[in-house]
Design an enzyme around this catalytic site. Sequence first.
Site, PDB file in Angstrom:
ATOM      1  CE1 TYR A 177      -8.307   3.879 -27.816  1.00  0.00           C
ATOM      2  CE2 TYR A 177      -8.187   4.185 -30.281  1.00  0.00           C
ATOM      3  CZ  TYR A 177      -7.586   4.492 -28.973  1.00  0.00           C
ATOM      4  OH  TYR A 177      -6.487   4.968 -28.780  1.00  0.00           O
ATOM      5  CG  ASP A 181      -8.558   0.091 -13.105  1.00  0.00           C
ATOM      6  OD1 ASP A 181      -8.475   1.240 -13.891  1.00  0.00           O
ATOM      7  OD2 ASP A 181      -9.233  -0.681 -13.075  1.00  0.00           O
ATOM      8  CB  ALA A 237      -3.081  10.549 -25.019  1.00  0.00           C
ATOM      9  CE  LYS A 291      -7.969   7.149 -26.231  1.00  0.00           C
ATOM     10  NZ  LYS A 291      -7.138   7.453 -25.118  1.00  0.00           N
ATOM     11  CE1 TYR A 303     -13.042  17.320 -13.510  1.00  0.00           C
ATOM     12  CE2 TYR A 303     -14.526  16.612 -14.904  1.00  0.00           C
ATOM     13  CZ  TYR A 303     -14.042  16.228 -13.744  1.00  0.00           C
ATOM     14  OH  TYR A 303     -14.504  15.272 -12.843  1.00  0.00           O
TER      15      TYR A 303
END
Length: 339
Positions: free
Chosen positions: A166, A77, A135, A170, A180
């Site tokens: 969802y 995971d 993605a 995202k 980052y």
Amino acid sequence: MEHTATRKDEPMEQQGAGRTVRRAVVTGGAGFVGSHLCDRLRAEGAEVVCVDNLLTGSTGNLSGLDGDPGFTLEVRDVCEPFDVAGPVDLVAHLASPASPLDYARHPLETLRAGSHGTANALDLAHRKGARFLLASTSEVYGDPLVHPQPESYWGNVNPVGPRSQYDEAKRYAEALTTAYRTTLGVDTVIVRLFNTYGPRMRRGDGRAVPAFVTQALAGLPLTVAGDGSQTRSLCYVDDTVAGLLAAAAAGHPGPVNLGNPVELTILDLARRIRDLCGSDSPVGFVPRPVDDPGLRRPDIALARAVLGWEPVVDVDKGLAMTVEWFARLPAQHAAGSRD
């Protein structure tokens, strides 16, 4: 499937930015799009480490790589911290439930994949000095008020609606990836995938193409939501994967849309699939889901300009290949199967 990296083919040359991908990590690589990406990376010479917990993915999607010495499947995971031994040139983060039924069944897992999973994959890319590809999804645009949707559009998303796990996972993943990049200097790119279809979709995943194909082949009514006037833009999986690799090769940070700008109504899609199946299934109308987007079409001007990419597979040809694949599935791959 633990293997040693001994292969005859040459590593994939990333022409766009002078990169060579000798070794890639693909999270969610046992899923629909992820498995096709693993196949393509191997075909182009890159060693691939697939990391997947098989929540919605399947080892059956990777059967073509079984016994391949350049491919490794690690069942784990990504929401837990993880590492990969040896050098890594590319981390492609695709791990997440992606169909409406899947993220409705697994809301917490979906949110964790977008938050903890993205952070862990970014940490891996940071440690390895690798290019990081996120993605993301056209769902970040929600039910859009701008049409077609360019990357500059901020979206119209309900943060507490039935699709929010969802959409917001995202959107958070995009923000984290950006942080980052700007704070730690990680080499990142964000791609927003529009509706992708093709072989290896699951019959029971709730998306329009596998639902209509399954129903038409069985002679069942095609369940069209609402009046079917809502639109989608469908990109064949081979084109989507080509776009992912183009984004990995380029130096552009994104976000960049990857999708097919050919727009179809859901009712038109149902009828096209019925014709391709040679079926006489009637069309049946069912209630439309809450927050179901009314319009969906990507503006891909940026992808054309900075990636040199656009889809090449005609929608009807892609649908025909998809129908052919579903028609060949054995009986045990019934609706709801995860293989």
